[in-house]
Design an enzyme around this catalytic site. Structure first.
Site: not given
Ligand SMILES: Cc1ncc(C[n+]2csc(CCOP(=O)(O)OP(=O)(O)O)c2C)c(N)n1
Lengths: 325, 361
Positions: B260, B264, B273
């Protein structure tokens, strides 16, 4: 007319609906060879074959979720949930998925799925087999929720459910399966949703009940008659849609209402009925609406369940309290 | 196919099938795809990349709601969609599969309306083979199984493709769906896009299993792991799985290991993170870059075509934005539409009251 029990009437209806429309399929845990733990599907697999009656893995969310896809593919699934308590395992598939598929897709995916589940206690089942959480399902827009009390209604309402283009959840009176026996009309018999049944006429107090509590209400009405009180009993039989008109008209006549439910008191469906009485017939009330209910405890163990489930004596006390207000 | 790449994901090193490596070199057997289809695949992947940029900008300006970018996952989404037969197959998506949904006929403008929260965004193509995107993780997997099983029972043609993430593979519905699919041997292809993250939770904190694919063994059908940034590896695995399903041999679980590149969703801040080496790895493994290199090496791509492609993407997007801007605000009363086929008295009364309230406003 033939006289039969509730479970016999359900079995006969499933058989007739499967014969009437070959898209109708039956699936659930133990519904095939074994005929269901209550034998409601007995003989169907033998008659219609393994491509219309399916023994499913123990997998409640999977069974409901798969039925959603089966319905989309052009079939009409009739699902047996072994006990209502375990439908919680699939609650998201019922409430979040099945019930709102029509809405989510603006009508391009419709869900002619019927779910049947035995409901309520009184037959000394193990933990979680008796829980009565109808309010959970009543709170899921897009879902019909029906709760017949008699064999005749079980037949007429199940037929209506299977023929309905939307999902219908039918609560079946577990303890009435074999105990309740009545005259069931022959021929095509369909009971439309949203129409309550006057189970007994009366002038002094209106008792409102559904499913297994209708029998309890009728017993209480008999006891009350011995005390000179003329009690009317309304069998709601359909919770969603709710026949608020019949409720309103009854309350206008009697001015006194007692609602009987087996589930916990707080947040139960009786509260919804009470609110509709308050809304539609407030000025006709001669006493506060009384709810006779299970308690706000988990469903107790078999040795104690008789103390939990409303019985005729408890309902009679409710009747007296509204009379003596 | 050859196994080559070492996945950057998780505590275990994992061999995954690869056809086209990070440098755009062929390291495996090329699936047979016509040249013009190759160009279509590439264009759809580019459209995804550019749509992400545009949609994020629109979201920042308050025109769109939350948007789930798919940059980095174009090969997984497009590769699996192209391996299916659009004339007879069905697609049951999670929320990040906009590109595969376009392939199934969803107009870009409808998709934008959906992200904007307009009811018209729910309209599905009339072919009836595209399901709505699913928000509840894995809840659509039993639906896909039921759809596929129903086709099989009625002797109707078609195979069902469904996609989801690694996070979704930890839901009960995933396991129930795969189990039922296995028991009834249904024609369904499960494609998990394992990008290593479920929002901020890395795979190794989601599961102690080495891979998602290995779980298929527990359900009695094959599970395969492919390089999800390699459009050919994904295509080949899905085409094989589809053929298996069509032959009546049942389901397959494909785990596409992909990366990715961004957040998100537009509501997420991955800098909290995601470690820097994941970002670098995602850039290195970019599925578009390697596909372009390979196309060019075959004489199927050049600067002119690149220019035309970018122009085409932007036109598609601009046209969709125009259509979306031109769509009138919805009639508020439509909140009562499509609840049930035959609204009961209570619902009709609520609707009447709502209308009166609106008229007074
Ligand atoms: C049943 C459910 N639980 C929680 C969420 C909230 N949620 C949305 S996305 C997400 C993580 C999903 O990760 P993954 O399945 O790997 O898919 P990805 O977003 O990486 O494509 C969560 C927890 C949800 N949508 N559904």
């Amino acid at each position: 007319m033939s006289t039969m029990t509730v479970v016999e009437s359900i079995r006969r209806t499933l058989d007739e609906e499967m014969a009437r429309d070959e898209r109708v399929i039956v699936l659930g845990e133990d519904v095939g060879q074994s005929g269901g733990v209550f034998r409601a599907t007995d003989g169907l697999q033998a008659k219609y074959g393994k491509s219309r009656v399916f023994d499913m893995p123990v997998s409640e969310a999977g069974i409901i979720g798969t039925s959603i896809g089966l319905a989309a593919s052009g079939l009409i699934p009739v699902v047996e949930m072994q006990f209502l308590g375990f439908t919680q395992q699939a609650f998201h598939q019922v409430g979040n998925q099945l019930a709102r598929m029509r809405y989510r897709t603006r009508g391009s995916l419709t869900m002619p799925v019927t779910i049947r589940a035995p409901y309520g206690g009184g037959v000394r089942t193990p933990e979680l087999h008796s829980d009565a959480f109808e309010a959970l399902f009543a709170h899921s827009p897009g879902l019909r929720l029906i709760a017949p009390a008699t064999a005749a209604d079980a037949r007429g309402m199940l037929a209506a459910a299977i023929r309905d283009p939307d999902p219908v959840f039918m609560l079946e009176p577990l303890r009435g399966y074999r105990l309740v026996r009545d005259e069931v009309p022959d021929g095509d018999h369909v009971v439309p949703f949203g129409k309550a049944r006057i189970a007994r006429a009366g002038r002094d107090v209106t008792l409102i009940a559904w499913s297994a509590m209708v029998q309890v209400a009728l017993e209480a009405a008999k006891l009350a008659a011995e005390e000179g009180t003329d009690v009317e009993v309304i069998d709601l039989r359909s919770l969603v849609p709710l026949d608020t008109d019949t409720i309103r008209d009854a309350v206008k006549q009697t001015g006194r209402v007692v609602i009987v439910q087996e589930s916990p008191l707080s947040g139960g469906f009786a509260s919804e009925v009470a609110a509709s009485v308050a809304n539609d017939a407030f000025l006709y009330l001669k006493a506060p609406v009384c709810r006779v209910s299970g308690y706000d405890t988990p469903y107790p163990v078999p040795h104690l369940e008789d103390h939990y489930i409303p019985d005729a004596q408890r309902v009679l006390r409710g009747i007296r309290s509204t009379l003596n207000f | 196919m050859k196994t080559g790449t070492v996945s950057p994901i998780g505590r275990h090193e994992l061999k995954v099938s690869q056809v086209l490596n990070e440098s755009g070199e062929l390291v495996g057997e090329l699936p047979g795809i016509a040249d013009d289809r190759l160009a279509d695949m590439f264009r759809l992947m580019c459209l995804g990349r550019r749509l992400d940029q545009k949609a994020i900008a629109l979201q920042r300006r308050g025109k769109l709601g939350t948007y789930p970018p798919l940059s980095g996952q174009e090969a997984a989404s497009v590769g699996s969609a192209f391996a299916m037969n659009l004339d007879i197959d069905y697609f049951v998506p999670q929320y990040r599969e906009q590109l595969a949904m376009f392939h199934w006929g969803l107009p870009l403008s409808t998709y934008l309306l959906n992200r904007m929260g307009h009811p018209a965004g729910a309209d599905l193509p009339a072919n009836g083979r595209l399901w709505p995107q699913q928000v509840a993780l894995a809840a659509h997997l039993p639906h896909a199984v039921g759809q596929a099983w129903g086709l099989q029972l009625q002797g109707k043609p078609g195979v069902v493709l469904t996609q989801f993430g690694d996070g979704a593979s930890n839901e009960g519905d995933f396991h129930e769906a795969l189990n039922i699919a296995g028991v009834h041997n249904v024609p369904v292809v499960f494609v998990c896009q394992n990008n290593g993250w479920a929002i901020s939770i890395p795979w190794e904190k989601q599961s102690a299993a080495t891979s998602v694919a290995q779980r298929a063994a527990g359900y009695g059908f094959p599970g395969v792991t492919v390089d999800g940034n390699d459009v050919f590896a994904v295509y080949a695995a899905v085409a094989q799985a589809r053929a298996r399903a069509e032959r009546g041999e049942g389901p397959t679980l494909i785990e596409a290991r992909c990366t990715r590149m961004g957040a998100h969703s537009t509501a997420d801040d991955p800098t909290r993170y995601v470690p820097a080496d994941y970002v670098a790895e995602a850039e290195r493994r970019d599925p578009i870059k390697r596909f372009r290199i390979w196309l060019a090496s075959r004489g199927l791509w050049d600067d002119d075509r690149e220019q035309l492609c970018i122009q085409w993407c932007d036109e598609q997007i601009e046209e969709a934005v125009r259509a979306f801007d031109a769509t009138p605000r919805p009639d508020p009363e439509t909140i009562f539409d499509h609840v049930v086929a035959h609204p009961d008295l209570r619902l009709r009364r609520q609707r009447d009251e709502f209308r009166k309230m609106q008229e007074k406003l």
